[in-house]
Design a protein around this motif. Structure first.
Motif, PDB file in Angstrom:
ATOM      1  N   ASP A  95     -13.263  49.642  93.570  1.00  0.00           N
ATOM      2  CA  ASP A  95     -12.298  49.155  93.338  1.00  0.00           C
ATOM      3  C   ASP A  95     -12.633  48.132  92.984  1.00  0.00           C
ATOM      4  N   ASP A  96     -11.025  47.416  93.053  1.00  0.00           N
ATOM      5  CA  ASP A  96     -11.224  45.965  92.103  1.00  0.00           C
ATOM      6  C   ASP A  96     -12.318  44.852  93.205  1.00  0.00           C
ATOM      7  N   ALA A  97     -12.319  44.927  94.230  1.00  0.00           N
ATOM      8  CA  ALA A  97     -11.891  43.985  95.510  1.00  0.00           C
ATOM      9  C   ALA A  97     -13.042  44.610  96.333  1.00  0.00           C
ATOM     10  N   LEU A  98     -14.288  44.840  96.317  1.00  0.00           N
ATOM     11  CA  LEU A  98     -15.218  45.563  96.833  1.00  0.00           C
ATOM     12  C   LEU A  98     -15.532  44.883  97.897  1.00  0.00           C
ATOM     13  N   PRO A  99     -16.430  44.884  99.126  1.00  0.00           N
ATOM     14  CA  PRO A  99     -17.478  43.899  99.715  1.00  0.00           C
ATOM     15  C   PRO A  99     -18.852  44.317  99.437  1.00  0.00           C
ATOM     16  N   GLU A 100     -19.264  42.615  99.830  1.00  0.00           N
ATOM     17  CA  GLU A 100     -20.164  42.742 100.089  1.00  0.00           C
ATOM     18  C   GLU A 100     -21.155  43.353 101.252  1.00  0.00           C
ATOM     19  N   ILE A 101     -21.834  44.220 101.553  1.00  0.00           N
ATOM     20  CA  ILE A 101     -22.611  45.486 101.948  1.00  0.00           C
ATOM     21  C   ILE A 101     -24.287  44.643 102.403  1.00  0.00           C
ATOM     22  N   ALA A 102     -24.490  43.951 104.190  1.00  0.00           N
ATOM     23  CA  ALA A 102     -26.143  44.073 103.797  1.00  0.00           C
ATOM     24  C   ALA A 102     -26.728  45.180 104.218  1.00  0.00           C
ATOM     25  N   ILE A 103     -27.337  45.666 103.087  1.00  0.00           N
ATOM     26  CA  ILE A 103     -27.869  46.877 103.458  1.00  0.00           C
ATOM     27  C   ILE A 103     -29.226  46.717 102.159  1.00  0.00           C
ATOM     28  N   ASP A 104     -30.545  47.880 102.220  1.00  0.00           N
ATOM     29  CA  ASP A 104     -31.513  47.853 101.334  1.00  0.00           C
ATOM     30  C   ASP A 104     -31.101  47.846  99.942  1.00  0.00           C
ATOM     31  N   PRO A 105     -30.922  47.153  98.977  1.00  0.00           N
ATOM     32  CA  PRO A 105     -30.586  47.616  97.633  1.00  0.00           C
ATOM     33  C   PRO A 105     -31.159  48.497  97.135  1.00  0.00           C
ATOM     34  N   GLU A 106     -32.733  48.289  97.289  1.00  0.00           N
ATOM     35  CA  GLU A 106     -33.590  48.915  96.898  1.00  0.00           C
ATOM     36  C   GLU A 106     -34.192  50.980  97.463  1.00  0.00           C
ATOM     37  N   ARG A 107     -33.638  50.614  98.352  1.00  0.00           N
ATOM     38  CA  ARG A 107     -33.467  52.298  99.607  1.00  0.00           C
ATOM     39  C   ARG A 107     -32.102  53.110  99.011  1.00  0.00           C
ATOM     40  N   ILE A 108     -31.237  51.974  99.010  1.00  0.00           N
ATOM     41  CA  ILE A 108     -29.752  52.767  98.298  1.00  0.00           C
ATOM     42  C   ILE A 108     -29.551  53.303  97.056  1.00  0.00           C
ATOM     43  N   ALA A 109     -30.597  52.272  96.349  1.00  0.00           N
ATOM     44  CA  ALA A 109     -30.267  52.318  94.518  1.00  0.00           C
ATOM     45  C   ALA A 109     -31.230  54.211  94.305  1.00  0.00           C
ATOM     46  N   ARG A 110     -32.379  54.332  95.522  1.00  0.00           N
ATOM     47  CA  ARG A 110     -33.189  55.246  95.591  1.00  0.00           C
ATOM     48  C   ARG A 110     -32.101  56.729  95.573  1.00  0.00           C
ATOM     49  N   VAL A 111     -31.035  56.368  96.773  1.00  0.00           N
ATOM     50  CA  VAL A 111     -30.410  57.377  97.352  1.00  0.00           C
ATOM     51  C   VAL A 111     -29.455  57.857  96.012  1.00  0.00           C
ATOM     52  N   LEU A 112     -28.871  56.705  95.937  1.00  0.00           N
ATOM     53  CA  LEU A 112     -28.203  57.166  93.860  1.00  0.00           C
ATOM     54  C   LEU A 112     -28.712  57.898  93.325  1.00  0.00           C
ATOM     55  N   GLY A 113     -29.861  57.383  93.005  1.00  0.00           N
ATOM     56  CA  GLY A 113     -30.692  58.047  91.652  1.00  0.00           C
ATOM     57  C   GLY A 113     -30.705  59.224  92.346  1.00  0.00           C
ATOM     58  N   ASN A 114     -31.184  59.777  93.203  1.00  0.00           N
ATOM     59  CA  ASN A 114     -31.623  61.097  93.252  1.00  0.00           C
ATOM     60  C   ASN A 114     -30.444  61.939  93.338  1.00  0.00           C
ATOM     61  N   LEU A 115     -28.962  61.431  93.851  1.00  0.00           N
ATOM     62  CA  LEU A 115     -27.801  62.504  93.938  1.00  0.00           C
ATOM     63  C   LEU A 115     -27.331  62.108  92.113  1.00  0.00           C
ATOM     64  N   ILE A 116     -27.906  60.780  91.279  1.00  0.00           N
ATOM     65  CA  ILE A 116     -27.480  61.160  89.821  1.00  0.00           C
ATOM     66  C   ILE A 116     -29.010  62.659  89.211  1.00  0.00           C
ATOM     67  N   ILE A 117     -29.929  62.378  89.753  1.00  0.00           N
ATOM     68  CA  ILE A 117     -30.401  63.585  89.141  1.00  0.00           C
ATOM     69  C   ILE A 117     -30.412  64.982  89.732  1.00  0.00           C
ATOM     70  N   ASN A 118     -29.654  65.072  90.503  1.00  0.00           N
ATOM     71  CA  ASN A 118     -29.023  66.127  91.476  1.00  0.00           C
ATOM     72  C   ASN A 118     -27.937  66.382  90.689  1.00  0.00           C
ATOM     73  N   ALA A 119     -27.049  65.769  90.072  1.00  0.00           N
ATOM     74  CA  ALA A 119     -25.618  66.099  89.326  1.00  0.00           C
ATOM     75  C   ALA A 119     -26.618  66.274  88.149  1.00  0.00           C
ATOM     76  N   LEU A 120     -27.192  65.849  87.127  1.00  0.00           N
ATOM     77  CA  LEU A 120     -27.571  66.354  85.664  1.00  0.00           C
ATOM     78  C   LEU A 120     -27.970  67.365  86.033  1.00  0.00           C
ATOM     79  N   ARG A 121     -29.014  68.030  86.566  1.00  0.00           N
ATOM     80  CA  ARG A 121     -28.998  69.051  87.235  1.00  0.00           C
ATOM     81  C   ARG A 121     -28.429  70.390  87.136  1.00  0.00           C
ATOM     82  N   TYR A 122     -27.490  70.263  87.355  1.00  0.00           N
ATOM     83  CA  TYR A 122     -26.086  71.056  87.362  1.00  0.00           C
ATOM     84  C   TYR A 122     -25.030  71.296  87.112  1.00  0.00           C
ATOM     85  N   THR A 123     -25.225  69.829  85.723  1.00  0.00           N
ATOM     86  CA  THR A 123     -23.907  69.743  84.650  1.00  0.00           C
ATOM     87  C   THR A 123     -24.905  69.774  83.731  1.00  0.00           C
TER      88      THR A 123
END
Length: 447
Positions: free
Chosen positions: A326-354
């Protein structure tokens, strides 16, 4: 004879006690009602007989003179009409009892409670009643005695029936409990997978159904624990075997100390360290001791960094990795390194089966209570029977492919733990042959 357990005895005793108490109360009230009704009948009979005698006497004599002797002559039993008082037209007693005497005038208020005696429409006197019912005859006593015997027999029969019913109903009620007890004892001996029959829809049936679910969950958890232990041992053994083999070869001089040799050993050590870190992260997350360094984070920047990190792998696999936010995404208080790892694990999983020509899309959109992130691919998808288990440790839906890629099977479990540590939720939808979508909800941090 098999000993009846204590709960059965207690329930039987309770049923028997209630039944006996009910029988005794019914018997007492029945006897009281019977005796009372019988005495009322005697009173009524005595009263009618007395009225008939004195009315006939007055009709014959035209006065009450000599009525006492006439009544005594017609009634051999001196107590037959005890308590009955006869009053003449002038409100004076002509036949009395211990409470009155002959010739005593009685007040009009007291006479109003009596029964008027009339002859040819003319009032000739009044009948008053002062005492208890007349004494019973021997045949009356015999009748009441037989009635009491019948009540006792009925009470005894009902008691025996109540005892049998109590034993039957108690054993029926405790049957499920006995089965549950036997099943729990088997579980205590190590046989975790136990099933008991669900015989009803009441609380006992619900308890049996809950026990079956618990037993199945424990059995599966035990199986997963054994599998996890075997997988950890395997995943630790592989890099250790490589490192051990290389060091022995270097020690014996069988392998030259080249840059390539040390690079291989370093990669295996890195793999070993990564696996240990993954296990430690899972343990901390499950214990609620995982430290989060929350700070306000632009989501688009987080998605862009994830795309940049895995774009080379995607290009090598012939897969398009794109962002749709979305164009107007709110900033949110998270641990960016932890969420980056979540996204990385999901991308690796997607690459494995795509496969080649496929597409992976990173999405982000606002939510009233936070944000929604998703990683969607156009890969082979996940079979419906595998979906409930993909977030479990070391679960491999396609064990052969994951083994070839050196994956430990902890990626999705770590992703779930990190998301839940943020107070969020992760879910998955998939269709075989069409692709898979992982969606993450991250709530706004509450102060």
């Amino acid at each position: 004879m098999k000993k009846i357990n204590s709960l059965t005895l207690k329930l039987t005793a309770i049923v028997l006690f209630i039944s006996l108490l009910s029988v005794v109360l019914v018997a007492v009230f029945t006897r009281y009602a019977t005796v009372s009704a019988f005495d009322r009948m005697l009173v009524e009979q005595s009263r009618k007989e007395f009225i008939a005698i004195v009315t006939a006497y007055y009709e014959e004599k035209g006065s009450w003179d000599g009525v006492i002797e006439a009544v005594r002559m017609q009634t051999p039993n001196p107590f037959a009409f005890k308590g009955l008082v006869l009053v003449d037209q002038n409100n004076r007693v002509v036949l009395g009892d211990a409470h009155t005497h002959i010739g005593q005038p009685l007040p009009a208020q007291q006479l109003a409670q009596g029964t008027p005696l009339e002859l040819n429409g003319e009032r000739i006197g009044t009948l008053l009643e002062f005492t208890a019912p007349p004494p019973r005859k021997p045949e009356d006593e015999l009748y009441l005695k037989r009635t009491n015997q019948a009540l006792l027999l009925a009470a005894g029969g009902v008691s025996v029936f109540a005892l049998l019913l109590g034993i039957l109903s108690s054993r029926t009620l405790t049957r499920s409990l006995r089965e549950l007890t036997a099943a729990t004892q088997s579980m205590a001996q190590g046989n975790l997978e136990q099933t008991v029959p669900v015989r009803s829809k009441d609380e006992l049936g619900q308890l049996a159904a809950s026990f079956n679910r618990m037993s199945a969950d424990l059995a599966r958890a035990n199986t997963l624990r054994r599998q996890m232990t075997a997988d950890i041992a395997h995943d630790l053994r592989t890099p250790l075997t490589v490192i051990k083999g290389y060091t022995e070869a270097l020690r014996d001089g069988d392998l030259p100390a080249t840059q390539a040799t040390f690079e291989t050993m370093y990669q295996e050590a890195q793999h070993l360290s990564s696996l240990i870190d993954d296990l430690r992260t899972l343990s901390l997350a499950e214990a609620g001791e995982l430290t989060l360094n929350r700070r306000s984070t632009p989501l688009f920047e987080l998605l862009f960094q994830a795309q940049a990190a895995y774009l080379p792998q995607a290009q090598d696999a012939g897969v398009t990795l794109r962002i749709a936010a979305d164009d107007a995404l709110p900033e949110i208080a998270i641990d960016p390194e932890r969420i980056a790892r979540v996204l990385g694990n999901l991308i690796i999983n997607a690459l494995r089966y795509t496969g080649d020509g496929g597409q992976i899309t990173l999405r982000a959109r606002a939510h009233p209570n936070g944000v929604l992130l998703s990683v969607a691919d156009t890969g082979s998808g996940i079979a419906p029977e595998e979906l409930p288990y993909i977030f479990e440790r070391f679960y491999r839906g396609d064990a052969a492919r994951q083994a070839d890629n050196g994956e430990s099977g902890l990626g999705l479990a770590i992703a779930k733990s990190l998301v839940e540590a943020h107070g969020g939720m992760i879910s998955v939808t998939s269709a075989v042959g069409q692709g898979t979508t992982f969606e993450i909800f991250l709530p706004e941090a509450r102060g």
